[in-house]
Design a protein around this motif. Sequence first.
Motif, PDB file in Angstrom:
ATOM      1  N   GLU A 128       0.866  -1.250   0.119  1.00 34.92           N
ATOM      2  CA  GLU A 128      -0.188  -0.069   0.072  1.00 34.92           C
ATOM      3  C   GLU A 128       0.862   1.722  -0.075  1.00 34.92           C
ATOM      4  O   GLU A 128       2.095   0.671   0.553  1.00 34.92           O
ATOM      5  CB  GLU A 128      -0.732  -0.115   1.197  1.00 34.92           C
ATOM      6  N   LYS A 129       0.610   2.362  -0.307  1.00 27.08           N
ATOM      7  CA  LYS A 129       1.417   3.630  -0.454  1.00 27.08           C
ATOM      8  C   LYS A 129       1.274   3.957   1.117  1.00 27.08           C
ATOM      9  O   LYS A 129       0.189   3.237   1.650  1.00 27.08           O
ATOM     10  CB  LYS A 129       0.199   4.397  -1.138  1.00 27.08           C
ATOM     11  N   THR A 130       2.392   5.072   0.531  1.00 22.70           N
ATOM     12  CA  THR A 130       2.244   5.861   2.673  1.00 22.70           C
ATOM     13  C   THR A 130       0.336   6.597   2.842  1.00 22.70           C
ATOM     14  O   THR A 130      -0.182   6.927   1.592  1.00 22.70           O
ATOM     15  CB  THR A 130       3.146   7.324   2.206  1.00 22.70           C
ATOM     16  N   THR A 131       0.218   6.194   4.024  1.00 21.61           N
ATOM     17  CA  THR A 131      -0.794   6.632   4.404  1.00 21.61           C
ATOM     18  C   THR A 131      -0.761   8.164   4.617  1.00 21.61           C
ATOM     19  O   THR A 131      -2.155   8.213   4.846  1.00 21.61           O
ATOM     20  CB  THR A 131      -1.460   5.797   5.445  1.00 21.61           C
ATOM     21  N   GLU A 132      -0.022   8.766   4.746  1.00 26.60           N
ATOM     22  CA  GLU A 132       0.191  10.537   4.489  1.00 26.60           C
ATOM     23  C   GLU A 132      -1.418  10.491   4.283  1.00 26.60           C
ATOM     24  O   GLU A 132      -2.415  11.241   4.352  1.00 26.60           O
ATOM     25  CB  GLU A 132       0.716  11.593   4.217  1.00 26.60           C
ATOM     26  N   ASP A 133      -2.681  10.785   2.647  1.00 24.47           N
ATOM     27  CA  ASP A 133      -3.191  11.386   2.063  1.00 24.47           C
ATOM     28  C   ASP A 133      -4.528  10.811   2.497  1.00 24.47           C
ATOM     29  O   ASP A 133      -5.616  11.159   2.434  1.00 24.47           O
ATOM     30  CB  ASP A 133      -3.618  10.511   0.914  1.00 24.47           C
ATOM     31  N   ASP A 134      -4.796   9.522   3.578  1.00 18.00           N
ATOM     32  CA  ASP A 134      -5.730   8.965   4.473  1.00 18.00           C
ATOM     33  C   ASP A 134      -5.597   9.177   5.809  1.00 18.00           C
ATOM     34  O   ASP A 134      -7.087   9.520   6.012  1.00 18.00           O
ATOM     35  CB  ASP A 134      -5.851   7.453   4.277  1.00 18.00           C
ATOM     36  N   VAL A 135      -4.729  10.072   5.862  1.00 23.79           N
ATOM     37  CA  VAL A 135      -4.557  11.180   7.071  1.00 23.79           C
ATOM     38  C   VAL A 135      -4.510  11.807   7.175  1.00 23.79           C
ATOM     39  O   VAL A 135      -3.243  13.051   6.819  1.00 23.79           O
ATOM     40  CB  VAL A 135      -4.086  10.006   8.616  1.00 23.79           C
ATOM     41  N   PRO A 136      -5.244  13.370   6.656  1.00 24.01           N
ATOM     42  CA  PRO A 136      -4.849  14.782   7.008  1.00 24.01           C
ATOM     43  C   PRO A 136      -4.242  15.365   7.545  1.00 24.01           C
ATOM     44  O   PRO A 136      -3.388  16.010   7.434  1.00 24.01           O
ATOM     45  CB  PRO A 136      -6.268  14.889   5.884  1.00 24.01           C
ATOM     46  N   ASP A 137      -4.746  14.848   8.777  1.00 29.21           N
ATOM     47  CA  ASP A 137      -4.406  15.773  10.170  1.00 29.21           C
ATOM     48  C   ASP A 137      -2.390  15.464  10.001  1.00 29.21           C
ATOM     49  O   ASP A 137      -1.817  16.346   9.539  1.00 29.21           O
ATOM     50  CB  ASP A 137      -4.758  15.569  11.256  1.00 29.21           C
ATOM     51  N   LEU A 138      -2.522  13.612   9.732  1.00 25.87           N
ATOM     52  CA  LEU A 138      -0.773  13.755  10.070  1.00 25.87           C
ATOM     53  C   LEU A 138       0.130  14.398   8.427  1.00 25.87           C
ATOM     54  O   LEU A 138       1.089  14.899   8.925  1.00 25.87           O
ATOM     55  CB  LEU A 138      -0.614  12.576   9.499  1.00 25.87           C
ATOM     56  N   ALA A 139      -1.105  14.002   7.454  1.00 22.71           N
ATOM     57  CA  ALA A 139      -0.529  14.476   6.481  1.00 22.71           C
ATOM     58  C   ALA A 139      -0.169  16.247   6.205  1.00 22.71           C
ATOM     59  O   ALA A 139       0.929  16.899   6.218  1.00 22.71           O
ATOM     60  CB  ALA A 139      -1.173  14.683   4.504  1.00 22.71           C
ATOM     61  N   ALA A 140      -0.306  16.606   6.800  1.00 26.53           N
ATOM     62  CA  ALA A 140       0.160  18.007   7.172  1.00 26.53           C
ATOM     63  C   ALA A 140       0.882  18.414   8.634  1.00 26.53           C
ATOM     64  O   ALA A 140       1.606  19.496   8.261  1.00 26.53           O
ATOM     65  CB  ALA A 140      -1.879  19.081   7.755  1.00 26.53           C
ATOM     66  N   ARG A 141       0.814  18.073   9.037  1.00 28.36           N
ATOM     67  CA  ARG A 141       1.715  18.159  10.729  1.00 28.36           C
ATOM     68  C   ARG A 141       2.925  17.699   9.717  1.00 28.36           C
ATOM     69  O   ARG A 141       3.909  18.468  10.164  1.00 28.36           O
ATOM     70  CB  ARG A 141       1.322  16.599  11.706  1.00 28.36           C
ATOM     71  N   ILE A 142       3.126  16.894   9.112  1.00 36.07           N
ATOM     72  CA  ILE A 142       4.469  16.188   8.813  1.00 36.07           C
ATOM     73  C   ILE A 142       4.711  17.005   7.828  1.00 36.07           C
ATOM     74  O   ILE A 142       5.983  17.479   7.613  1.00 36.07           O
ATOM     75  CB  ILE A 142       3.988  14.645   7.862  1.00 36.07           C
ATOM     76  N   ALA A 143       4.182  17.823   6.966  1.00 27.17           N
ATOM     77  CA  ALA A 143       4.061  18.718   5.892  1.00 27.17           C
ATOM     78  C   ALA A 143       4.813  20.190   6.300  1.00 27.17           C
ATOM     79  O   ALA A 143       6.072  20.986   6.226  1.00 27.17           O
ATOM     80  CB  ALA A 143       3.198  19.438   4.907  1.00 27.17           C
ATOM     81  N   ALA A 144       4.014  20.484   7.321  1.00 20.70           N
ATOM     82  CA  ALA A 144       4.295  21.421   8.426  1.00 20.70           C
ATOM     83  C   ALA A 144       6.011  20.909   8.493  1.00 20.70           C
ATOM     84  O   ALA A 144       6.100  22.678   9.501  1.00 20.70           O
ATOM     85  CB  ALA A 144       3.679  22.025   9.461  1.00 20.70           C
ATOM     86  N   SER A 145       7.007  20.603   9.116  1.00 21.53           N
ATOM     87  CA  SER A 145       7.293  19.978  10.347  1.00 21.53           C
ATOM     88  C   SER A 145       8.705  18.862   9.953  1.00 21.53           C
ATOM     89  O   SER A 145       9.354  18.301   9.887  1.00 21.53           O
ATOM     90  CB  SER A 145       7.202  19.914  11.649  1.00 21.53           C
ATOM     91  N   ASN A 146       8.879  19.334   8.485  1.00 23.03           N
ATOM     92  CA  ASN A 146       9.636  17.965   7.402  1.00 23.03           C
ATOM     93  C   ASN A 146      11.488  18.749   7.601  1.00 23.03           C
ATOM     94  O   ASN A 146      11.472  19.768   6.803  1.00 23.03           O
ATOM     95  CB  ASN A 146       9.211  17.775   6.168  1.00 23.03           C
ATOM     96  N   HIS A 147      12.246  17.952   8.153  1.00 27.41           N
ATOM     97  CA  HIS A 147      13.481  18.324   8.505  1.00 27.41           C
ATOM     98  C   HIS A 147      14.147  17.387   7.466  1.00 27.41           C
ATOM     99  O   HIS A 147      15.754  17.780   7.405  1.00 27.41           O
ATOM    100  CB  HIS A 147      13.492  18.064   9.397  1.00 27.41           C
ATOM    101  N   GLN A 148      13.568  16.563   6.732  1.00 29.66           N
ATOM    102  CA  GLN A 148      14.014  15.762   5.788  1.00 29.66           C
ATOM    103  C   GLN A 148      14.165  16.687   4.428  1.00 29.66           C
ATOM    104  O   GLN A 148      13.504  17.635   3.617  1.00 29.66           O
ATOM    105  CB  GLN A 148      13.973  14.604   4.670  1.00 29.66           C
TER     106      GLN A 148
END
Length: 164
Positions: A128-148
């Motif tokens: 399965e693909k990464t679940t970020e699209d299925d978990v909008p809150d998590l996707a937003a938190r990762i996008a807002a704090s991505n240190h990669q």
Amino acid sequence: MTDVRITGGCQCGAVRYALLQEPRNPHICHCRMCQKAFGSYFAPFAEVSRDAFDVTRGTLAIFKSSEPAERGFCRDCGTPLTIYTIGDDGIFIALGSLDRPADVRPQRQFGVEGRMPWFADLPPLPGEKTTEDDVPDLAARIAASNHQHPDHDTETWPPEGTGS
Ligand SMILES: [Zn+2]
Ligand SMILES: [Zn+2]
């Protein structure tokens, strides 16, 4: 030297490098030392001449996994980046750290005595693909704090104004 320039670096961006020639002998190594060094089932490497390996940001930290072998990694984030056998003309680059890792296709396997007995069974596993699209809150938190670090060179890193 040619005009080849293949870039890569660690996850946090403290170490960036450029390869100034096409990497040779792309392979994966299943040996136990590579498994431990990568925290993974195998390690992907290819070789360039030492003078074609240009560290463009930061410095490699070194762990000597044996007397002749120096494993280079990022001191800040731990990404494995190189292995160099003292006396060799070449240095091996950890291919997952390339900005475009799919461009270098492994041609051989080494250390097959350490290969996981179920290695060939991995591709058919359910996926399965990464679940970020299925978990909008998590996707937003990762996008807002991505240190990669992004998969390209940057003028400054981390971006100015991020407070680190
Ligand atoms: Zn790093
Ligand atoms: Zn190995």
